[in-house]
Scaffold this motif. Structure first.
Motif, PDB file in Angstrom:
ATOM      1  N   SER A  78       0.856  -1.182   0.000  1.00 44.54           N
ATOM      2  CA  SER A  78       0.000   0.000   0.000  1.00 44.54           C
ATOM      3  C   SER A  78       0.900   1.243   0.000  1.00 44.54           C
ATOM      4  O   SER A  78       2.094   1.154   0.315  1.00 44.54           O
ATOM      5  CB  SER A  78      -0.896   0.007   1.233  1.00 44.54           C
ATOM      6  OG  SER A  78      -0.125   0.248   2.405  1.00 44.54           O
ATOM      7  N   PRO A  79       0.370   2.414  -0.351  1.00 45.39           N
ATOM      8  CA  PRO A  79       1.201   3.632  -0.371  1.00 45.39           C
ATOM      9  C   PRO A  79       1.830   3.959   0.976  1.00 45.39           C
ATOM     10  O   PRO A  79       2.843   4.651   1.043  1.00 45.39           O
ATOM     11  CB  PRO A  79       0.212   4.719  -0.800  1.00 45.39           C
ATOM     12  CG  PRO A  79      -0.856   3.988  -1.559  1.00 45.39           C
ATOM     13  CD  PRO A  79      -0.991   2.662  -0.857  1.00 45.39           C
ATOM     14  N   GLU A  80       1.236   3.453   2.052  1.00 43.33           N
ATOM     15  CA  GLU A  80       1.755   3.732   3.394  1.00 43.33           C
ATOM     16  C   GLU A  80       2.928   2.840   3.776  1.00 43.33           C
ATOM     17  O   GLU A  80       3.551   3.052   4.826  1.00 43.33           O
ATOM     18  CB  GLU A  80       0.635   3.544   4.431  1.00 43.33           C
ATOM     19  CG  GLU A  80      -0.549   4.477   4.262  1.00 43.33           C
ATOM     20  CD  GLU A  80      -1.518   4.043   3.167  1.00 43.33           C
ATOM     21  OE1 GLU A  80      -2.350   4.877   2.760  1.00 43.33           O
ATOM     22  OE2 GLU A  80      -1.428   2.878   2.714  1.00 43.33           O
ATOM     23  N   ALA A  81       3.249   1.859   2.959  1.00 48.32           N
ATOM     24  CA  ALA A  81       4.332   0.924   3.277  1.00 48.32           C
ATOM     25  C   ALA A  81       5.680   1.633   3.294  1.00 48.32           C
ATOM     26  O   ALA A  81       5.932   2.548   2.499  1.00 48.32           O
ATOM     27  CB  ALA A  81       4.358  -0.219   2.266  1.00 48.32           C
ATOM     28  N   ARG A  82       6.520   1.212   4.199  1.00 47.64           N
ATOM     29  CA  ARG A  82       7.885   1.739   4.294  1.00 47.64           C
ATOM     30  C   ARG A  82       8.818   0.549   4.524  1.00 47.64           C
ATOM     31  O   ARG A  82       8.491  -0.370   5.271  1.00 47.64           O
ATOM     32  CB  ARG A  82       8.031   2.736   5.458  1.00 47.64           C
ATOM     33  CG  ARG A  82       7.148   3.977   5.340  1.00 47.64           C
ATOM     34  CD  ARG A  82       7.605   4.877   4.204  1.00 47.64           C
ATOM     35  NE  ARG A  82       6.836   6.109   4.142  1.00 47.64           N
ATOM     36  CZ  ARG A  82       5.712   6.264   3.437  1.00 47.64           C
ATOM     37  NH1 ARG A  82       5.220   5.241   2.751  1.00 47.64           N
ATOM     38  NH2 ARG A  82       5.082   7.410   3.426  1.00 47.64           N
ATOM     39  N   PHE A  83      10.003   0.619   3.918  1.00 46.14           N
ATOM     40  CA  PHE A  83      10.960  -0.479   3.991  1.00 46.14           C
ATOM     41  C   PHE A  83      12.295   0.060   4.501  1.00 46.14           C
ATOM     42  O   PHE A  83      12.804   1.052   3.976  1.00 46.14           O
ATOM     43  CB  PHE A  83      11.140  -1.108   2.608  1.00 46.14           C
ATOM     44  CG  PHE A  83       9.849  -1.617   2.017  1.00 46.14           C
ATOM     45  CD1 PHE A  83       9.465  -2.935   2.199  1.00 46.14           C
ATOM     46  CD2 PHE A  83       9.007  -0.776   1.311  1.00 46.14           C
ATOM     47  CE1 PHE A  83       8.279  -3.416   1.682  1.00 46.14           C
ATOM     48  CE2 PHE A  83       7.809  -1.233   0.781  1.00 46.14           C
ATOM     49  CZ  PHE A  83       7.446  -2.563   0.962  1.00 46.14           C
ATOM     50  N   ALA A  84      12.844  -0.584   5.519  1.00 42.07           N
ATOM     51  CA  ALA A  84      14.103  -0.091   6.086  1.00 42.07           C
ATOM     52  C   ALA A  84      14.942  -1.226   6.635  1.00 42.07           C
ATOM     53  O   ALA A  84      14.438  -2.117   7.326  1.00 42.07           O
ATOM     54  CB  ALA A  84      13.830   0.927   7.196  1.00 42.07           C
ATOM     55  N   ALA A  85      16.236  -1.179   6.311  1.00 38.46           N
ATOM     56  CA  ALA A  85      17.238  -2.027   6.960  1.00 38.46           C
ATOM     57  C   ALA A  85      17.968  -1.112   7.939  1.00 38.46           C
ATOM     58  O   ALA A  85      19.046  -0.598   7.656  1.00 38.46           O
ATOM     59  CB  ALA A  85      18.192  -2.613   5.924  1.00 38.46           C
ATOM     60  N   ASN A  86      17.360  -0.896   9.090  1.00 33.84           N
ATOM     61  CA  ASN A  86      17.789   0.168  10.005  1.00 33.84           C
ATOM     62  C   ASN A  86      18.844  -0.277  11.021  1.00 33.84           C
ATOM     63  O   ASN A  86      19.033   0.368  12.052  1.00 33.84           O
ATOM     64  CB  ASN A  86      16.577   0.712  10.766  1.00 33.84           C
ATOM     65  CG  ASN A  86      15.970  -0.310  11.719  1.00 33.84           C
ATOM     66  OD1 ASN A  86      16.095  -1.513  11.508  1.00 33.84           O
ATOM     67  ND2 ASN A  86      15.319   0.161  12.759  1.00 33.84           N
ATOM     68  N   PHE A  87      19.536  -1.345  10.723  1.00 37.40           N
ATOM     69  CA  PHE A  87      20.444  -1.951  11.703  1.00 37.40           C
ATOM     70  C   PHE A  87      21.542  -0.996  12.164  1.00 37.40           C
ATOM     71  O   PHE A  87      21.895  -0.974  13.341  1.00 37.40           O
ATOM     72  CB  PHE A  87      21.063  -3.218  11.109  1.00 37.40           C
ATOM     73  CG  PHE A  87      20.045  -4.252  10.711  1.00 37.40           C
ATOM     74  CD1 PHE A  87      19.628  -5.214  11.617  1.00 37.40           C
ATOM     75  CD2 PHE A  87      19.497  -4.262   9.435  1.00 37.40           C
ATOM     76  CE1 PHE A  87      18.691  -6.180  11.255  1.00 37.40           C
ATOM     77  CE2 PHE A  87      18.558  -5.219   9.060  1.00 37.40           C
ATOM     78  CZ  PHE A  87      18.152  -6.167   9.973  1.00 37.40           C
TER      79      PHE A  87
END
Length: 260
Positions: free
Chosen positions: A125-134
């Protein structure tokens, strides 16, 4: 298929599609138990003759926000033995033969990103966010992401995500090939199910054989990479920067890192 697996995983059939739901809202944090139960559900789907594709979805505002490293009673948060146990269960996900489509709403962060990337396709969905925040935690990437993410979006873009820890919005993720389709939030599950049905209408033995060829060596590579990631995480977990990173993320501020 059974309808329930542990406290937070449920499954239901829709024709030849198994719909598996993570229900640990609002953030659906991973735990050893949750990934174990999810692997149980997917292995059961593998053993069902009528199941030809799986939709993986979740309740709440996030698809999966990773591990809750601030919770002392969680096995993953309490030490590296828990992380090792998590990776043992995660390896079972890569051993599944049935195609999996992830329906991603909200955040897919850290191990949650690893879970999404382990699937064959991602509808967001447009609200999705993806992060490899390690690195924002003073930590090393895990969940085999240092193998699976470059395989999916290329080494340079994966390198950018790993070293910045930045969040990638849905439309940018679509451009990068991190997701396969972006649809309105109220259409998300329907779109994931539609793709699953498109796959499920094909000859099942041919689908499985083709998928095995496309993903040849992935299970072995994921296991080897998680072993290496665990070694690096063990070193970094003992640092002052890791302790500061966990505090900073929980306090929603930038970390004050010292390199110690």
């Amino acid at each position: 298929m059974k309808s329930g697996y542990g406290d937070h995983i449920s499954a239901a059939m829709d024709g030849h599609v198994a719909v598996v739901t993570i229900d640990r809202p609002p953030t659906n944090f991973v735990s050893v138990e949750l990934i174990h139960d999810l692997a149980d559900a997917l292995e059961t789907a593998d053993g069902e003759r009528d199941v030809r594709c799986v939709v993986l979805q979740s309740e709440g505002k996030a698809f999966c926000a990773g591990a809750d490293l601030a919770r002392p009673d969680d096995r993953v948060a309490s030490g590296m033995d828990g992380v090792s146990a998590l990776y043992q269960q995660a390896a079972r996900l890569f051993a599944v033969d049935t195609p999996i489509i992830a329906a991603v709403q909200g955040a897919a962060v850290g191990a949650g990103l690893g879970l999404a990337v382990a699937c064959d396709f991602r509808i967001a969905s447009p609200e999705a966010r993806f992060a490899a925040n390690f690195v924002k935690l003073g930590f090393h990437p895990g969940f085999a992401l240092t193998h699976t993410l470059p395989r999916l979006i290329g080494e340079q873009r994966a390198h950018l995500m790993f070293l910045t820890g930045r969040r990638i919005k849905a439309e940018e993720a679509l451009d990068w090939g991190l997701v396969d389709q972006v649809v309105a939030a109220d259409e998300l599950r329907g779109a994931a199910l539609a793709l699953a049905r498109e796959i499920a209408e094909n000859a099942p033995l041919a689908v499985i054989a083709t998928r095995k060829t496309s993903r040849r060596g992935l299970l072995e590579a994921a296991r080897a990479q998680m072993a290496h990631e665990h070694e690096q995480q063990t070193i970094l977990r003992a640092t002052e920067d890791f302790a500061e990173g966990v505090r900073a993320v929980n306090e929603r501020r930038a970390g004050n890192f010292t390199g110690r």
